[in-house]
Design a protein around this motif. Structure first.
Motif, PDB file in Angstrom:
ATOM      1  N   GLY A   1      41.904  25.756  36.539  1.00 36.13           N
ATOM      2  CA  GLY A   1      41.193  25.477  37.788  1.00 36.13           C
ATOM      3  C   GLY A   1      40.554  23.976  37.689  1.00 36.13           C
ATOM      4  O   GLY A   1      40.573  23.415  38.827  1.00 36.13           O
TER       5      GLY A   1
ATOM      6  N   ASP B   1      36.237  22.972  40.033  1.00 38.13           N
ATOM      7  CA  ASP B   1      37.380  23.860  39.795  1.00 38.13           C
ATOM      8  C   ASP B   1      38.018  24.702  40.992  1.00 38.13           C
ATOM      9  O   ASP B   1      37.238  24.805  41.868  1.00 38.13           O
ATOM     10  N   CYS B   2      39.204  24.951  40.765  1.00 36.96           N
ATOM     11  CA  CYS B   2      39.968  25.944  41.893  1.00 36.96           C
ATOM     12  C   CYS B   2      39.817  27.448  41.136  1.00 36.96           C
ATOM     13  O   CYS B   2      39.915  27.297  39.757  1.00 36.96           O
ATOM     14  N   SER B   3      39.984  28.265  41.722  1.00 35.14           N
ATOM     15  CA  SER B   3      40.117  29.679  41.371  1.00 35.14           C
ATOM     16  C   SER B   3      41.626  30.010  41.246  1.00 35.14           C
ATOM     17  O   SER B   3      42.358  29.666  42.104  1.00 35.14           O
TER      18      SER B   3
ATOM     19  N   GLN C   1      41.343  30.481  32.786  1.00 36.06           N
ATOM     20  CA  GLN C   1      40.355  29.820  33.588  1.00 36.06           C
ATOM     21  C   GLN C   1      38.863  29.566  32.653  1.00 36.06           C
ATOM     22  O   GLN C   1      38.724  30.475  31.822  1.00 36.06           O
ATOM     23  N   PRO C   2      38.351  28.672  33.013  1.00 36.23           N
ATOM     24  CA  PRO C   2      38.297  27.856  34.135  1.00 36.23           C
ATOM     25  C   PRO C   2      39.130  26.454  33.815  1.00 36.23           C
ATOM     26  O   PRO C   2      39.162  25.634  34.724  1.00 36.23           O
TER      27      PRO C   2
ATOM     28  N   LYS D   1      44.078  33.021  39.890  1.00 33.41           N
ATOM     29  CA  LYS D   1      44.113  34.508  39.859  1.00 33.41           C
ATOM     30  C   LYS D   1      44.634  34.857  38.647  1.00 33.41           C
ATOM     31  O   LYS D   1      45.825  34.096  38.218  1.00 33.41           O
TER      32      LYS D   1
END
Length: 161
Positions: A114, A127-129, A110-111, A131
Motif C-alpha cells: 500500500g 498507504d493504500c489498503s 501490507q502495509p 485486500k
C-alpha cells in the motif's frame, strides 16, 4: 513498465496474540488457510492469462506469500527485501522501477504494498489498503512532449474474478 503488486491470500492467524517483529519466524511460517488457497488459485488463473512469458516474479520469503506465488505455476524468486514490514524503496529498487523492460509481479504484504502504491500514484495518504489476495496493476508510461505518469491498469480481488 508494468508492476503488479499482489498481496498474499488469506493466511492463518499469528500464534501469539501480540504479533512479533519483522522477520519473526512464527510470522514467516504462517500458511494459507483453505480459503486463502482458493483465493490464490483464482487470482493466479486470471493473472496467468494476462502476463507475458517474459514477466519477472518476486515473492516474500514468508510461507503465505510463497504459497500465493506458487499458485501462479511459474518460476519466481524469493527476496528478503519483501519480508513483512519491508521498505517500499527497497521494493522499487528490486523491481528496477520504472526502467525494467519486462512486467514484474511482486507477491508481498501490507502495509508495504500500500505504501508503494501511494508513492507511485502521489497520494497524500501514507498507504493504500490492499485486500488479502488482491492485486494492483500499475504502469509507468512516457509520452512525447508530456511528463511521465503512473496509471492504474486494474485492481482485482479474488471475489470478483
Amino acid at each position: 513498465m508494468d508492476l503488479i503488486l499482489w498481496r498474499h491470500a488469506e493466511a492463518q492467524e499469528h500464534p501469539d496474540l501480540v504479533l512479533g517483529q519483522q522477520g519473526d519466524p512464527l510470522d514467516l511460517a504462517r500458511r494459507l488457510t483453505p480459503r486463502g488457497e482458493k483465493q490464490a488459485a483464482r487470482m493466479a488463473a486470471w493473472l496467468d492469462r494476462q502476463l507475458p512469458e517474459s514477466a519477472r516474479i518476486f515473492a516474500s520469503p514468508a510461507q503465505r506469500a510463497e504459497q500465493t506465488a506458487l499458485a501462479l505455476g511459474r518460476k519466481f524468486k524469493l527476496r528478503d527485501e519483501l519480508v513483512p514490514g519491508g521498505d517500499p524503496l527497497a521494493l522499487l529498487e528490486l523491481v528496477q522501477w520504472p526502467h525494467a523492460k519486462s512486467p514484474t509481479v511482486v507477491v508481498g504484504h501490507q502495509p508495504t504494498l500500500g505504501r508503494v502504491i501511494a508513492r507511485l500514484l502521489g497520494l497524500s495518504e501514507e498507504d493504500c489498503s490492499v485486500k488479502k489476495g488482491a492485486l494492483w496493476w500499475v504502469r509507468y508510461r512516457e509520452r512525447e512532449g508530456r511528463p511521465s505518469q503512473t496509471v492504474v491498469v486494474t485492481v482485482q480481488t479474488p471475489e470478483f474474478i
